[in-house]
Design a protein around this motif. Sequence first.
Motif, short mmCIF file in Angstrom:
data_model
loop_
_atom_site.label_atom_id
_atom_site.label_comp_id
_atom_site.label_asym_id
_atom_site.label_seq_id
_atom_site.Cartn_x
_atom_site.Cartn_y
_atom_site.Cartn_z
N TRP A 21 -7.54 -1.49 14.56
CA TRP A 21 -7.91 -0.29 14.49
C TRP A 21 -9.09 0.17 15.09
CZ3 TRP A 21 -4.64 3.66 12.70
CH2 TRP A 21 -5.19 5.01 12.71
N ASN A 22 -9.24 0.85 16.07
CA ASN A 22 -10.46 1.35 16.72
C ASN A 22 -11.18 0.31 17.19
OD1 ASN A 22 -12.29 3.23 17.91
ND2 ASN A 22 -13.73 3.26 15.95
N ASN A 23 -10.45 -0.84 17.79
CA ASN A 23 -11.01 -1.81 18.64
C ASN A 23 -11.34 -3.02 17.65
OD1 ASN A 23 -10.28 -0.97 21.26
ND2 ASN A 23 -11.91 0.39 21.11
N SER A 24 -11.11 -2.71 16.47
CA SER A 24 -11.68 -3.83 15.39
C SER A 24 -10.31 -4.22 14.53
CB SER A 24 -12.73 -3.35 14.71
OG SER A 24 -13.92 -3.19 15.34
N ILE A 25 -10.70 -5.18 13.77
CA ILE A 25 -9.83 -5.56 12.56
C ILE A 25 -10.14 -4.73 11.68
CG2 ILE A 25 -8.78 -7.47 10.91
CD1 ILE A 25 -9.06 -9.16 13.51
N ASN A 26 -9.37 -3.92 10.99
CA ASN A 26 -9.87 -3.15 9.57
C ASN A 26 -8.87 -3.58 8.60
OD1 ASN A 26 -9.55 -0.97 7.78
ND2 ASN A 26 -10.72 0.27 9.28
N SER A 27 -9.35 -4.20 7.56
CA SER A 27 -8.50 -4.91 6.69
C SER A 27 -7.56 -3.83 5.81
CB SER A 27 -9.55 -5.60 5.78
OG SER A 27 -10.06 -6.82 6.25
N LEU A 28 -8.49 -2.55 5.55
CA LEU A 28 -7.67 -1.56 4.65
C LEU A 28 -6.68 -1.19 5.43
CD1 LEU A 28 -7.56 -0.24 2.07
CD2 LEU A 28 -9.05 1.61 2.98
N ALA A 29 -6.95 -0.97 6.73
CA ALA A 29 -5.69 -0.32 7.70
C ALA A 29 -4.55 -1.24 7.79
CB ALA A 29 -6.20 0.06 9.11
N VAL A 30 -5.01 -2.23 7.67
CA VAL A 30 -3.87 -3.67 7.89
C VAL A 30 -2.84 -3.30 6.82
CG1 VAL A 30 -3.39 -6.18 7.68
CG2 VAL A 30 -5.06 -5.15 9.11
N ALA A 31 -3.62 -3.26 5.53
CA ALA A 31 -2.75 -3.26 4.29
C ALA A 31 -2.04 -1.96 4.20
CB ALA A 31 -3.92 -3.22 2.96
N VAL A 32 -2.53 -0.83 4.59
CA VAL A 32 -1.80 0.42 4.65
C VAL A 32 -0.56 0.52 5.59
CG1 VAL A 32 -2.12 2.85 5.24
CG2 VAL A 32 -3.79 1.65 3.99
N LYS A 33 -0.85 -0.25 6.57
CA LYS A 33 0.21 -0.44 7.61
C LYS A 33 1.43 -1.29 6.96
CE LYS A 33 -2.68 -0.19 11.80
NZ LYS A 33 -3.18 -0.82 13.05
N CYS A 34 1.00 -2.19 6.43
CA CYS A 34 2.06 -3.45 6.05
C CYS A 34 2.67 -3.56 4.59
CB CYS A 34 1.36 -4.90 6.51
SG CYS A 34 0.80 -5.12 8.14
N ALA A 35 2.00 -2.78 3.64
CA ALA A 35 2.37 -2.97 2.64
C ALA A 35 3.81 -1.88 2.04
CB ALA A 35 1.21 -2.54 1.45
N GLN A 36 4.53 -2.33 1.32
CA GLN A 36 5.83 -1.50 0.77
C GLN A 36 5.26 -0.17 0.33
OE1 GLN A 36 6.01 -4.99 0.75
NE2 GLN A 36 6.81 -4.60 2.72
N ALA A 37 4.21 0.04 -0.39
CA ALA A 37 3.79 0.98 -1.08
C ALA A 37 2.03 1.23 -1.05
CB ALA A 37 4.28 1.25 -2.40
N VAL A 38 1.66 2.41 -1.16
CA VAL A 38 0.11 2.73 -1.11
C VAL A 38 -0.15 3.71 -2.09
CG1 VAL A 38 -1.66 3.82 0.01
CG2 VAL A 38 0.11 2.53 1.57
N THR A 39 -1.05 3.04 -3.18
CA THR A 39 -1.46 3.91 -4.31
C THR A 39 -2.69 4.37 -4.07
OG1 THR A 39 -1.92 2.02 -5.74
CG2 THR A 39 0.62 3.06 -5.81
N THR A 40 -3.16 5.54 -4.53
CA THR A 40 -4.60 5.86 -4.82
C THR A 40 -4.58 6.11 -6.32
OG1 THR A 40 -4.27 8.11 -4.39
CG2 THR A 40 -4.73 6.84 -2.74
N VAL A 41 -5.99 6.19 -6.65
CA VAL A 41 -6.27 6.10 -8.06
C VAL A 41 -6.57 7.45 -8.81
CG1 VAL A 41 -7.34 3.81 -8.32
CG2 VAL A 41 -8.81 5.67 -7.59
N SER A 42 -6.01 8.49 -8.07
CA SER A 42 -5.81 9.68 -8.61
C SER A 42 -4.77 10.54 -7.54
CB SER A 42 -7.04 10.50 -8.92
OG SER A 42 -7.53 11.03 -7.76
N PRO A 43 -4.28 11.35 -8.05
CA PRO A 43 -3.57 12.28 -6.93
C PRO A 43 -4.37 13.22 -6.09
CG PRO A 43 -2.58 12.62 -9.24
CD PRO A 43 -3.77 11.91 -9.40
N SER A 44 -5.34 13.74 -6.49
CA SER A 44 -6.23 14.42 -5.86
C SER A 44 -7.01 13.59 -4.53
CB SER A 44 -7.60 15.23 -6.49
OG SER A 44 -6.97 16.26 -7.30
N TYR A 45 -7.23 12.52 -4.96
CA TYR A 45 -7.66 11.49 -3.84
C TYR A 45 -6.68 11.30 -2.95
CZ TYR A 45 -10.73 7.73 -1.93
OH TYR A 45 -11.33 7.11 -1.04
#
Length: 475
Positions: free
Chosen positions: A192-216
């Motif tokens: 992601w943007n010429n670097s390894i981005n650990s959070l972006a990796v997880a978002v791409k590869c995980a079967q589900a993404v959750t955040t800790v509130s609906p507004s967030y």
Amino acid sequence: MEIFHISAECYPMAKVGGLADVVGALPKYQNNAGHNVRVVVPAYDTKFKKENQFDYVHWGSVKLGSFNFPFNVLKESTDILGYELYLIEINELFDRPNVYGYEDDIERFLSFQIAALDWIIARNEVPDVINCHDHHTGLIPFLTQFAYKYEKLKDLKTVITIHNGLYQGWFGFDKLHYLPEFDLKHVGFLEWNNSINSLAVAVKCAQAVTTVSPSYLDEINYAANGLESLFNSVRNKSKGILNGIDIEVWNPLKDEMISENYSIENFEIGKQKNKEKLCDQFELDPSKPLFSFIGRLFEEKGGDLLPQASALALSENFENINILILGSGNSEIESQLTQLRNDYKGNYNVFIGYNEELAHLIYAGSDYILMPSRVEPCGLNQMYAMRYGTIPIVRRTGGLRDTVIDFGDNGNGICHDQASVGDICYSINRAVKLYDDKISFNKVLKRGMEADHSWESVCHDYIEIYNLIIEKNEI
């Protein structure tokens, strides 16, 4: 269902922020609901580790390029937390008192993730789900799918829970050789943007993404430190689930850390006695409304606004209010807040650092809690405060928007829209007037105490997501 939560923090083993509280509580409620839940965190050199007994259940070695780090897996012997807690012990990297802030943090958390997966494949059974938490565990969804050594885990379902999307775990491709070998045709998942981005990796590869509130979940689509387009693209596999709080730990009727226990039936007497102890400790007047802040002193939390806002509010209401700050972070902010103690003695005080027992007493003894956050993915302080009959004063953002409604709309708190000194002071002035109207003040306070922010229902929302990705590979 067998569920693994893998995280950098877990209260009471290791805590920096709300991540620890969530990982310390959610698994207990999932366990109570009949699931087999295990939590895995690094073995930091903390008080909890020193004071509890652990059994060695596995050992191995993590290879990062030319470096080899021996590791052990320790299990807490008594399941005192209500679930099985495992520590990954890598003494060269984690035998330190702090969770973060070291030059080799990339190596530390890479080794942690690899060791955790090495142990999991050495077990007889593959879990149903791994719930990863924030970027420190973000490479796990990639490694389980594509690393050759984890072939046994390729069908394992993963979820990434985002507690704070501003921190993403970037590192350069010069450290790509630290990762276990994988088919290089999948390297695009790491970039992601010429670097390894650990959070972006997880978002791409995980079967589900959750955040800790609906507004967030809504907010990260337009404010996510460069990942906005990615979050937009995975909205179909994302869900915002509002955090709960551990109502067994945070219970003013049973809390052993406060001076006087109380409930909604006798809160006036109980809160007053806690306020008197708190004010005596910090040389404040218990007859005045007490405004408190608990948290990290960084811009993200509005910490940089506190010195000027406190000075202005005290100048405008010197005979009418007290302000108490508990926190640490930016050294300049700490210095400014400490200096105010000389200017407003008797109406203001500050404790630089963090003290869990003091935090409980502040929730119990304060009238208002200040949360002027610029970013607040969920926020737990406002829930703790309401549980203890302390009215939150918040900026409408993230989970604060989801949990606090302005008293002008028959709500449970005081809200403002801008992260500014002016908005904070305006809200404090409104709070002073509300405090003087005891009937209205008590109505707002009671609405907060009556709110249900327990993990009971929240844990079932997570289980529902786990079931969906196991059965349908989607949510």
